[in-house]
Design an enzyme around this catalytic site. Structure first.
Site, PDB file in Angstrom:
ATOM      1  N   ASP A  46       0.928  -1.181   0.231  1.00  0.00           N
ATOM      2  CA  ASP A  46      -0.021   0.028   0.089  1.00  0.00           C
ATOM      3  C   ASP A  46       0.867   1.030  -0.165  1.00  0.00           C
ATOM      4  O   ASP A  46       1.831   1.398   0.759  1.00  0.00           O
ATOM      5  CB  ASP A  46      -0.840  -0.019   1.246  1.00  0.00           C
ATOM      6  N   ASN A  54      -2.593  12.972  -3.791  1.00  0.00           N
ATOM      7  CA  ASN A  54      -3.598  13.497  -4.810  1.00  0.00           C
ATOM      8  C   ASN A  54      -4.042  14.844  -4.380  1.00  0.00           C
ATOM      9  O   ASN A  54      -4.223  15.510  -5.078  1.00  0.00           O
ATOM     10  CB  ASN A  54      -4.733  12.505  -4.471  1.00  0.00           C
ATOM     11  N   HIS A  59      -5.095  14.665  -8.876  1.00  0.00           N
ATOM     12  CA  HIS A  59      -5.276  13.082  -9.314  1.00  0.00           C
ATOM     13  C   HIS A  59      -4.658  12.687 -10.503  1.00  0.00           C
ATOM     14  O   HIS A  59      -4.245  11.418 -10.408  1.00  0.00           O
ATOM     15  CB  HIS A  59      -6.888  12.881  -9.473  1.00  0.00           C
ATOM     16  N   ASP A  63      -2.390   9.318 -10.364  1.00  0.00           N
ATOM     17  CA  ASP A  63      -2.410   8.278 -11.394  1.00  0.00           C
ATOM     18  C   ASP A  63      -1.057   7.660 -12.054  1.00  0.00           C
ATOM     19  O   ASP A  63      -0.864   6.680 -12.318  1.00  0.00           O
ATOM     20  CB  ASP A  63      -3.499   8.545 -12.648  1.00  0.00           C
ATOM     21  N   GLU A  89      -4.976   2.261  -3.734  1.00  0.00           N
ATOM     22  CA  GLU A  89      -3.300   2.427  -3.941  1.00  0.00           C
ATOM     23  C   GLU A  89      -2.924   1.217  -3.274  1.00  0.00           C
ATOM     24  O   GLU A  89      -1.834   1.203  -3.089  1.00  0.00           O
ATOM     25  CB  GLU A  89      -3.030   3.608  -3.249  1.00  0.00           C
TER      26      GLU A  89
END
Length: 170
Positions: A46, A54, A59, A63, A89
């Site tokens: 994680d 973010n 965002h 990504d 994530e």
């Protein structure tokens, strides 16, 4: 039709296996490991503080980090290992023929690789760390139990400082 069926088992952002495909792969690996008396381990990985990535960079940058991380992890893992996006994530690596000690070594290599890497988005450097939980298949364990064991260790890594690998017996 091939494209559509590929979409049902592949995460659109990372091109890794999606959760549904991970479940299928793990449910195939467990009987194989038992039949051949081989080890099987799972890593749950994680990204630490992904929400702040973010929030700080946007965002699209988030990504970009997810795509870059997926490619980096896939490149480091062995050809028979299976990597997928478990959700958000969080990633999952299925490691056939791998005992817990070897899984922890692989996890630590992945953690260090990511920590030392500089992700770049629009000339901005983004530092990323991972928390990782490692678990191995137990005698009566099914897929859900193996996921849960690795996930419990992931949350232990998060609770005890992040950017670390945790496993049972620590």
């Amino acid at each position: 039709m091939l494209f559509r069926s590929r979409m049902t088992v592949t995460d659109g952002l990372t091109n890794l296996a999606n959760r549904k495909q991970l479940d299928t792969l793990l449910n195939e690996e467990i009987p194989r490991a038992r039949r051949h008396r081989r080890d099987l381990s799972v890593l749950m990985l994680d990204i630490d503080h992904f929400k702040s990535i973010n929030d700080t960079y946007g965002h699209l940058a988030g990504d970009s980090v997810l795509r870059g991380l997926a490619a980096m992890l896939q490149k480091r893992l062995r050809p028979n290992d299976k990597l997928g996006r478990y959700g958000g994530e969080e990633f999952c690596a299925i490691l056939p023929e791998t005992g817990l000690q070897s899984a922890v070594r692989i996890a630590e290599e992945l953690r260090a690789l990511v920590e030392s890497h500089r992700f770049v988005d629009e000339q901005r450097e983004i530092r990323v760390t991972l928390s990782i939980g490692a678990a191995s298949l137990g005698d009566a364990m099914q897929a859900e139990g193996l996921y849960k064991s690795a996930d419990d260790m992931l949350y232990q890594a998060k609770r005890t400082g992040r950017n670390k690998v945790c496993h049972h017996g620590m």
